[in-house]
Design a protein around this motif. Structure first.
Motif, PDB file in Angstrom:
ATOM      1  N   UNK A   2       0.831  -1.198   0.000  1.00  0.00           N
ATOM      2  CA  UNK A   2       0.000   0.000   0.000  1.00  0.00           C
ATOM      3  C   UNK A   2       0.867   1.250   0.000  1.00  0.00           C
ATOM      4  N   UNK A   3       0.381   2.303  -0.657  1.00  0.00           N
ATOM      5  CA  UNK A   3       1.097   3.565  -0.645  1.00  0.00           C
ATOM      6  C   UNK A   3       1.090   4.154   0.759  1.00  0.00           C
ATOM      7  N   UNK A   4       2.089   4.958   1.059  1.00  0.00           N
ATOM      8  CA  UNK A   4       2.146   5.647   2.339  1.00  0.00           C
ATOM      9  C   UNK A   4       3.194   5.098   3.270  1.00  0.00           C
ATOM     10  N   UNK A   5       3.709   3.904   3.002  1.00  0.00           N
ATOM     11  CA  UNK A   5       4.748   3.328   3.845  1.00  0.00           C
ATOM     12  C   UNK A   5       6.098   3.803   3.347  1.00  0.00           C
ATOM     13  N   UNK A   6       6.612   4.849   3.991  1.00  0.00           N
ATOM     14  CA  UNK A   6       7.854   5.471   3.558  1.00  0.00           C
ATOM     15  C   UNK A   6       8.765   5.679   4.754  1.00  0.00           C
ATOM     16  N   UNK A   7      10.093   5.647   4.529  1.00  0.00           N
ATOM     17  CA  UNK A   7      11.020   5.942   5.627  1.00  0.00           C
ATOM     18  C   UNK A   7      10.774   7.330   6.197  1.00  0.00           C
ATOM     19  N   UNK A   8      10.983   7.479   7.536  1.00  0.00           N
ATOM     20  CA  UNK A   8      10.878   8.772   8.166  1.00  0.00           C
ATOM     21  C   UNK A   8       9.478   9.191   8.563  1.00  0.00           C
ATOM     22  N   UNK A   9       8.508   8.285   8.411  1.00  0.00           N
ATOM     23  CA  UNK A   9       7.149   8.585   8.830  1.00  0.00           C
ATOM     24  C   UNK A   9       6.461   7.279   9.200  1.00  0.00           C
ATOM     25  N   UNK A 152      21.514  -5.379   4.312  1.00  0.00           N
ATOM     26  CA  UNK A 152      21.170  -5.087   2.924  1.00  0.00           C
ATOM     27  C   UNK A 152      19.768  -5.488   2.532  1.00  0.00           C
ATOM     28  N   UNK A 153      18.954  -5.958   3.502  1.00  0.00           N
ATOM     29  CA  UNK A 153      17.574  -6.299   3.214  1.00  0.00           C
ATOM     30  C   UNK A 153      16.724  -5.032   3.142  1.00  0.00           C
ATOM     31  N   UNK A 154      15.482  -5.185   2.676  1.00  0.00           N
ATOM     32  CA  UNK A 154      14.527  -4.081   2.596  1.00  0.00           C
ATOM     33  C   UNK A 154      13.364  -4.383   3.532  1.00  0.00           C
ATOM     34  N   UNK A 155      13.510  -4.052   4.829  1.00  0.00           N
ATOM     35  CA  UNK A 155      12.458  -4.386   5.786  1.00  0.00           C
ATOM     36  C   UNK A 155      11.331  -3.360   5.823  1.00  0.00           C
ATOM     37  N   UNK A 156      10.175  -3.824   6.238  1.00  0.00           N
ATOM     38  CA  UNK A 156       9.049  -2.977   6.623  1.00  0.00           C
ATOM     39  C   UNK A 156       8.685  -3.382   8.042  1.00  0.00           C
ATOM     40  N   UNK A 157       8.662  -2.400   8.958  1.00  0.00           N
ATOM     41  CA  UNK A 157       8.378  -2.671  10.362  1.00  0.00           C
ATOM     42  C   UNK A 157       6.932  -2.294  10.673  1.00  0.00           C
ATOM     43  N   UNK A 158       6.145  -3.284  11.090  1.00  0.00           N
ATOM     44  CA  UNK A 158       4.722  -3.079  11.363  1.00  0.00           C
ATOM     45  C   UNK A 158       4.434  -3.335  12.835  1.00  0.00           C
ATOM     46  N   UNK A 159       3.636  -2.459  13.428  1.00  0.00           N
ATOM     47  CA  UNK A 159       3.225  -2.647  14.816  1.00  0.00           C
ATOM     48  C   UNK A 159       1.832  -2.075  15.008  1.00  0.00           C
ATOM     49  N   UNK A 160       1.093  -2.638  15.958  1.00  0.00           N
ATOM     50  CA  UNK A 160      -0.226  -2.133  16.291  1.00  0.00           C
ATOM     51  C   UNK A 160      -0.161  -0.805  17.025  1.00  0.00           C
ATOM     52  N   UNK A 161       0.950  -0.574  17.743  1.00  0.00           N
ATOM     53  CA  UNK A 161       1.073   0.580  18.639  1.00  0.00           C
ATOM     54  C   UNK A 161       1.793   1.749  17.973  1.00  0.00           C
ATOM     55  N   UNK A 162       1.127   2.886  17.921  1.00  0.00           N
ATOM     56  CA  UNK A 162       1.740   4.097  17.376  1.00  0.00           C
ATOM     57  C   UNK A 162       2.909   4.547  18.241  1.00  0.00           C
ATOM     58  N   UNK A 163       2.777   4.418  19.565  1.00  0.00           N
ATOM     59  CA  UNK A 163       3.840   4.876  20.462  1.00  0.00           C
ATOM     60  C   UNK A 163       5.093   4.030  20.305  1.00  0.00           C
ATOM     61  N   UNK A 164       4.947   2.723  20.094  1.00  0.00           N
ATOM     62  CA  UNK A 164       6.115   1.889  19.852  1.00  0.00           C
ATOM     63  C   UNK A 164       6.844   2.352  18.584  1.00  0.00           C
ATOM     64  N   UNK A 168      10.721   3.793  17.283  1.00  0.00           N
ATOM     65  CA  UNK A 168      11.471   3.424  16.089  1.00  0.00           C
ATOM     66  C   UNK A 168      11.945   4.671  15.348  1.00  0.00           C
ATOM     67  N   UNK A 169      11.085   5.691  15.265  1.00  0.00           N
ATOM     68  CA  UNK A 169      11.487   6.961  14.652  1.00  0.00           C
ATOM     69  C   UNK A 169      12.600   7.627  15.458  1.00  0.00           C
TER      70      UNK A 169
END
Length: 328
Positions: A2-9, A152-164, A168-169
């Motif tokens: 999905x669009x919107x998953x970008x580094x730094x946000x 060198x992998x391309x990870x996407x980090x997903x969590x239910x918690x915004x505060x967690x 990460x940020x």
């Protein structure tokens, strides 16, 4: 994806509906599980830990005003998701303070025993991770994803918690962060080569098959899923690190969820028990092939104690089960 998953946000995707449904550890192990002790440790679920250490983040949000009641009762998909999202948002700061040193900023630790992916190679040899698309669910502050990016992998980090994910940020990293429910992953079919979870999501969901089927969907053919959870046998023992935690206190076959609830009976934290056989059947029912089941032994170097995890307990009974699965 999905669009919107970008580094730094943080890309936030709300739950789709009340019938669909992460937190962690690590973990938490998530790492593993939550980080505070209850008034009655014998009632606590085996994913609970109460260790104290110091690390970088000094800011702690306001604690809950009253101590929740620990009980065992039914808790469905929606109640579990809402309770755990709130718990992790409230307790993320304390969790990162108490466990951040053990987890590191860019280290992939599977469990309280301290099994490190660089040694275990459960996702494959480090040199083979380069260029792989990897989804981490229950990522917390994304320590594991940060290590994967270093390979060198391309990870996407997903969590239910915004505060967690705000932690990460704070630590940083050039990979996407996604706030979403593990039961409704906001990614296209076949988006990833690998998926992983260190005490994230699966110990806390009422319907683990729902999550596993979503992971099967977003993996490409030949993809691998590796996830760690509290070893099911731990549910039969009190959550104590000393000798009092070595005697069976309840039935291993009692699958009633562990719930903390407020004065009005609303769940504020939920953890679900599955037997070892249940976990295997969940994996198979989701379309995966189980290729390994790892039960890490407690190493001599690890002198830490987290609730029921300790060198004494670790020398006698397993604390973690790691499932290595493949999508044909």
């Amino acid at each position: 994806m999905r669009e919107g998953a970008q580094p730094g946000r943080i890309a936030a995707f709300p739950a789709q509906d009340a019938t669909r449904r992460h937190p962690y550890a690590g973990q938490r192990p998530s790492h593993a599980g939550p980080a505070h002790a209850l008034r009655d440790p014998a009632e606590a679920g085996p994913g609970r830990k109460n260790t104290k250490s110091t690390t970088r983040e000094p800011t702690i949000q306001e604690p809950e005003q009253s101590e929740p009641e620990a009980t065992r009762r039914a808790a469905g998909v929606t109640e579990s998701s809402r309770a755990n999202r709130g718990w992790w948002d409230r307790n993320a700061d304390e969790y990162q303070i108490e466990h951040g040193t053990f987890l590191g900023d860019a280290r992939f630790v599977w469990c309280p025993e301290g099994l490190d992916e660089i040694e275990a190679g459960l996702l494959g040899a480090p040199e083979d991770l380069k260029g792989k698309d990897v989804l981490e669910i229950g990522a917390g502050a994304a320590q594991c994803s940060r290590w994967l990016a270093g390979q060198g992998a391309h990870p996407v980090a997903l969590d239910l918690s915004h505060r967690q994910l705000q932690h990460a940020l704070r630590i940083g990293g050039a990979f996407p962060l996604v706030q979403a429910d593990a039961g409704t992953l906001p990614f296209r079919d076949g988006s990833f080569d690998l998926a992983c979870s260190a005490y994230g999501a699966l110990p806390f969901v009422a319907d683990p098959v729902l999550v596993l089927r979503e992971l099967h969907r977003v993996l490409r053919p030949g993809g691998r899923l590796v996830f760690s959870v509290t070893h099911p046998i731990r549910w039969a023992f009190p959550d104590e690190p000393g000798p009092e935690g070595l005697s069976v206190a309840t039935s291993y076959f009692d699958r009633t969820p562990y719930v903390e609830q407020d004065d009005e009976g609303r769940a504020v934290y939920v953890e679900h028990h599955r037997t070892l056989g249940d976990r295997v059947r969940d994996v198979v029912a989701s379309g995966f092939r189980l290729v390994d089941l790892v039960e890490p032994e407690w190493p001599d170097w690890n002198t830490s104690e987290w609730g029921g995890w300790s060198p004494l307990r670790g020398a006698l009974i397993p604390g973690t089960a790691i499932f290595v699965c493949e999508r044909d």
